[in-house]
Scaffold this motif. Structure first.
Motif, short mmCIF file in Angstrom:
data_model
loop_
_atom_site.label_atom_id
_atom_site.label_comp_id
_atom_site.label_asym_id
_atom_site.label_seq_id
_atom_site.Cartn_x
_atom_site.Cartn_y
_atom_site.Cartn_z
N PHE A 35 98.30 68.33 -17.93
CA PHE A 35 98.44 67.13 -18.49
C PHE A 35 98.76 67.69 -20.07
CE2 PHE A 35 98.48 65.16 -14.11
CZ PHE A 35 99.04 63.90 -14.27
N PRO A 36 99.20 66.54 -20.70
CA PRO A 36 98.84 67.30 -22.35
C PRO A 36 98.27 65.66 -22.77
CG PRO A 36 101.35 66.08 -21.75
CD PRO A 36 100.92 66.55 -20.42
N VAL A 37 98.28 65.17 -22.44
CA VAL A 37 97.70 63.96 -23.14
C VAL A 37 96.80 63.61 -22.17
CG1 VAL A 37 97.63 61.27 -23.54
CG2 VAL A 37 99.91 62.62 -23.84
N GLY A 38 95.44 62.88 -22.60
CA GLY A 38 94.01 62.74 -22.09
C GLY A 38 93.97 61.80 -21.48
N ARG B 223 94.73 69.05 -14.96
CA ARG B 223 95.50 70.27 -15.48
C ARG B 223 97.14 70.40 -15.44
NH1 ARG B 223 94.79 74.94 -10.97
NH2 ARG B 223 92.85 74.64 -11.67
N VAL C 231 90.79 69.39 -13.44
CA VAL C 231 90.29 68.41 -14.64
C VAL C 231 88.43 68.44 -15.94
CG1 VAL C 231 88.81 66.85 -12.97
CG2 VAL C 231 90.51 66.02 -14.89
N ASP D 7 88.94 61.24 -23.02
CA ASP D 7 89.99 62.50 -23.01
C ASP D 7 89.59 63.72 -21.67
OD1 ASP D 7 91.46 64.32 -23.88
OD2 ASP D 7 90.00 65.92 -24.80
N MET E 183 86.40 66.58 -18.98
CA MET E 183 86.71 65.20 -19.89
C MET E 183 85.16 64.92 -20.23
SD MET E 183 85.78 63.46 -16.21
CE MET E 183 86.24 65.06 -15.05
N ARG F 206 91.87 65.44 -18.61
CA ARG F 206 92.78 65.47 -18.77
C ARG F 206 92.81 66.78 -17.44
NH1 ARG F 206 95.70 67.26 -23.30
NH2 ARG F 206 94.27 65.74 -25.33
#
Length: 229
Positions: A59-62, A57, A6, A53, A8, A55
């Motif tokens: 995931f297209p959107v935060g 791994r 992840v 944000d 962020m 994200r």
């Protein structure tokens, strides 16, 4: 090559730390960990910030939500890398809480939380709402009060904030690693208007004035947890 689980960004970080007797902390730690000290003192810290944000791994959107934790600093019994041990991590997002509990075995709890900003001043309010968990409440207003600096090697500030490993106890003892640049610290002022995190975690409230720092923004990545030894 390692792939982070992840990524962020942490925003408007508040670090409030109190020195305490190491024995007070040691008795609350799980098997396999012992308290880390600086000049003979253990430290309990409340850390508040907003995560943006986020994200995982793939995931297209935060995602984004505030977080509040009570922590200390530990080492594995028999020697090893110093890291953070969390007594609680409270967050507003129920999905984030569920993911963190599942993939990181961390003591996350759902809470109502709100962050508002007025110039450099940040107001952070929190009320735990997790089913079956001990209630907890935190309300503070804080702001930076000095120039940006990086903690010097061997300093107390480095001991408190430059920790790139955390430990957690599930069925076994695990550690997880994070990566980020050194914290852009500033001295800070804080008005803590309510705080029951110590009582919720079985501690008496520490005496004396705390050490307070602020950090504007930092990008962070985290890997999966791994078994200790």
């Amino acid at each position: 090559m390692k792939r982070d689980l992840v990524a962020m960004t942490w925003v408007d970080g508040l670090f409030v730390h109190w020195p305490v007797d190491p024995a007070v902390v040691d008795e609350r730690l799980p098997a396999g960990l012992e308290v880390a000290t600086y000049d003979g003192e253990a430290w309990l810290g409340i850390v508040a910030f907003e995560m943006t944000d986020i994200r995982p791994r793939g995931f297209p959107v935060g995602l984004g939500f505030p977080e509040l934790n009570l922590r200390t600093y530990v080492e594995p019994e028999g020697g090893g890398r110093r890291g953070v041990y969390f007594f609680n991590l409270d967050a507003r997002d129920p999905i984030g809480v569920s993911i963190a509990r599942l993939f990181f075995a961390l003591p996350y709890y759902r809470a109502e939380m709100h962050v508002s900003r007025h110039g450099e001043e940040v107001q952070f309010t929190h009320q735990r709402r997790h089913p079956g968990a001990t209630p907890a409440h935190f309300d503070a207003v804080y702001r930076p009060a000095g120039d940006v600096f990086r903690a010097e090697t061997g300093s107390l500030e480095e001991f408190l904030v430059e920790n790139y490993r955390f430990y957690t106890r599930g069925r076994r003892l695990y550690h997880g690693d994070i990566r980020h640049d050194p914290w852009p610290l500033q001295e800070a002022t804080v008005d803590v208007r309510a705080n029951t995190l110590f009582e919720a975690n079985g501690f008496d409230r520490p005496d004396g004035e705390p050490l307070v720092h602020y950090a504007d923004e930092l990008h962070v990545t985290a890997d999966r947890i791994r078994r200790v030894r």
